[in-house]
Design a protein around this motif. Sequence first.
Motif, PDB file in Angstrom:
ATOM      1  N   HIS A  73       0.887  -1.319  -0.047  1.00  0.00           N
ATOM      2  CA  HIS A  73      -0.110   0.116   0.239  1.00  0.00           C
ATOM      3  C   HIS A  73       0.804   1.166  -0.077  1.00  0.00           C
ATOM      4  O   HIS A  73       0.533   2.425  -0.595  1.00  0.00           O
ATOM      5  CB  HIS A  73      -0.853   0.090   1.229  1.00  0.00           C
ATOM      6  CG  HIS A  73      -2.336  -0.921   1.093  1.00  0.00           C
ATOM      7  ND1 HIS A  73      -2.335  -1.503  -0.047  1.00  0.00           N
ATOM      8  CD2 HIS A  73      -3.053  -1.395   2.137  1.00  0.00           C
ATOM      9  CE1 HIS A  73      -3.331  -2.307   0.230  1.00  0.00           C
ATOM     10  NE2 HIS A  73      -3.807  -2.221   1.539  1.00  0.00           N
ATOM     11  N   TRP A  74       2.170   1.206   0.594  1.00  0.00           N
ATOM     12  CA  TRP A  74       2.761   2.492   0.479  1.00  0.00           C
ATOM     13  C   TRP A  74       3.281   3.015  -0.675  1.00  0.00           C
ATOM     14  O   TRP A  74       3.405   4.190  -1.083  1.00  0.00           O
ATOM     15  CB  TRP A  74       4.200   2.085   1.306  1.00  0.00           C
ATOM     16  CG  TRP A  74       5.107   1.168   0.378  1.00  0.00           C
ATOM     17  CD1 TRP A  74       4.958  -0.189   0.386  1.00  0.00           C
ATOM     18  CD2 TRP A  74       5.737   1.309  -0.738  1.00  0.00           C
ATOM     19  NE1 TRP A  74       5.943  -0.653  -0.426  1.00  0.00           N
ATOM     20  CE2 TRP A  74       6.525   0.513  -1.378  1.00  0.00           C
ATOM     21  CE3 TRP A  74       6.362   2.632  -1.184  1.00  0.00           C
ATOM     22  CZ2 TRP A  74       7.357   0.070  -2.310  1.00  0.00           C
ATOM     23  CZ3 TRP A  74       7.242   2.562  -2.473  1.00  0.00           C
ATOM     24  CH2 TRP A  74       7.865   1.468  -2.732  1.00  0.00           C
ATOM     25  N   SER A  75       3.002   1.998  -1.748  1.00  0.00           N
ATOM     26  CA  SER A  75       3.290   2.575  -3.157  1.00  0.00           C
ATOM     27  C   SER A  75       2.552   3.643  -3.699  1.00  0.00           C
ATOM     28  O   SER A  75       2.944   4.339  -4.566  1.00  0.00           O
ATOM     29  CB  SER A  75       3.500   1.277  -4.035  1.00  0.00           C
ATOM     30  OG  SER A  75       2.206   0.540  -4.046  1.00  0.00           O
ATOM     31  N   ILE A  76       1.219   3.573  -3.134  1.00  0.00           N
ATOM     32  CA  ILE A  76       0.233   4.691  -3.608  1.00  0.00           C
ATOM     33  C   ILE A  76       1.008   6.078  -3.178  1.00  0.00           C
ATOM     34  O   ILE A  76       0.730   7.135  -4.304  1.00  0.00           O
ATOM     35  CB  ILE A  76      -1.053   4.856  -2.760  1.00  0.00           C
ATOM     36  CG1 ILE A  76      -1.504   3.372  -3.011  1.00  0.00           C
ATOM     37  CG2 ILE A  76      -1.812   5.660  -2.984  1.00  0.00           C
ATOM     38  CD1 ILE A  76      -2.904   3.185  -2.195  1.00  0.00           C
ATOM     39  N   ASP A  77       1.797   6.300  -2.396  1.00  0.00           N
ATOM     40  CA  ASP A  77       2.229   7.511  -2.048  1.00  0.00           C
ATOM     41  C   ASP A  77       3.845   7.731  -2.030  1.00  0.00           C
ATOM     42  O   ASP A  77       4.421   8.640  -2.237  1.00  0.00           O
ATOM     43  CB  ASP A  77       2.219   7.926  -0.306  1.00  0.00           C
ATOM     44  CG  ASP A  77       0.540   8.001  -0.097  1.00  0.00           C
ATOM     45  OD1 ASP A  77      -0.209   8.668  -0.783  1.00  0.00           O
ATOM     46  OD2 ASP A  77       0.112   7.236   0.716  1.00  0.00           O
ATOM     47  N   GLY A  78       4.407   6.627  -2.155  1.00  0.00           N
ATOM     48  CA  GLY A  78       6.102   6.539  -1.970  1.00  0.00           C
ATOM     49  C   GLY A  78       6.488   6.015  -3.295  1.00  0.00           C
ATOM     50  O   GLY A  78       7.950   6.174  -3.555  1.00  0.00           O
TER      51      GLY A  78
END
Length: 393
Positions: free
Chosen positions: A285-290
């Motif tokens: 999920h971090w990949s949405i923002d990172g």
Amino acid sequence: MSALSEARSVLLPGATLGVMGGGQLGRMFVHAAQSLGYFTAVLDADPVSPAGLVAQYHVQTGYQDEQGLAQLMQRCQAITTEFENVPAGALRTLGAQRPVAPSGDAVAVCQDRALEKAHFVRCGVPCAPHALIEDEAGLAAIDAAALLPGILKTARLGYDGKGQVRVRSADELAAAWRDLGGVACVLERMLPLALELSVVVARNAHGEVVTLPVQQNLHRDGILAVTQVPAPDATPAQSAQAVACAARIAAELGYVGVLCVEFFVLADGTLVANEMAPRPHNSGHWSIDGADISQFELQVRTLTGLPLIAPRQHSPSVMLNLLGDLWFDAAGQLREPDWAGVLALPGVHLHLYGKTDARVGRKMGHLTVTAATAEQAREVALQVCARLGLAAC
């Protein structure tokens, strides 16, 4: 044009993409598809499912309802899934008429721990010593010296720690197997763990593969609590091995879509595969923002045949899972978490899933902290944990 030929052509924005399952993973897929200009349809029986609330079309039926499946096929040019326990047969039915990624056959392997372990072995990917228990004879044949203490897991329908029991002796094993209903189970030997990693891999119909950076995970009570990227404690060799193993697992399945493979790093530095999920994963999920391409955009790209480009991480990230526990005070009374206090911190990105009913252990959302350095991201994440009352990450 056959479904296979159609799968190898490009579905351009303006087409309608379907998703089996209306949970938060479907919701984030819908958002990613819509941002690229696609229409979306969700099949889920829940009238207020998180994904159904935001999609253009919501088919409110069960996964095996013939009329619902027909309606989804009429609406959509291609279909994916957001839930590993969607019946593989329903995906095969859809796949006979529409491109479906991942396929019902691939999902069937991921749904069965025995088939999953056998696939790891076929791929030459190490996993924990294990044995299948299907009946009393299989239970009696267990080599206790080799497999105990261990973890007994139902072969099917287990996730987030469900359907799992730790056992230390033959007597505990027999009692646990019967408590689980005497269904097919896999017994895995407990191993000395140093850390947990995961790799999100995306593979398209042409066999092209890209991955997100290796993720380091912390679980509590069988549910993912924290993900850190880059993985702070993984060596370059361990990360490279995890990526290579995940890519091989996907390739040997003929997999099309997004797949997450979870790994254990043992105390001696050895890497072993734990399990895989045929969908985007909480740890990604971090990949949405990172990152410049999220795991959900990768899901859209693999489904539609759009170019598959390796994501680039632009910010070190810490992802915190937000469970329903946060909505209750020490006396068990409902309360709203201190979102204003958390969002006053730099680099905090809050994602709530639109679930109206908070329950202990239920995934209500996640929060990602991004920063210029991994140290800064962790420092802010610790402040978030303090303000929300989460265990330190």
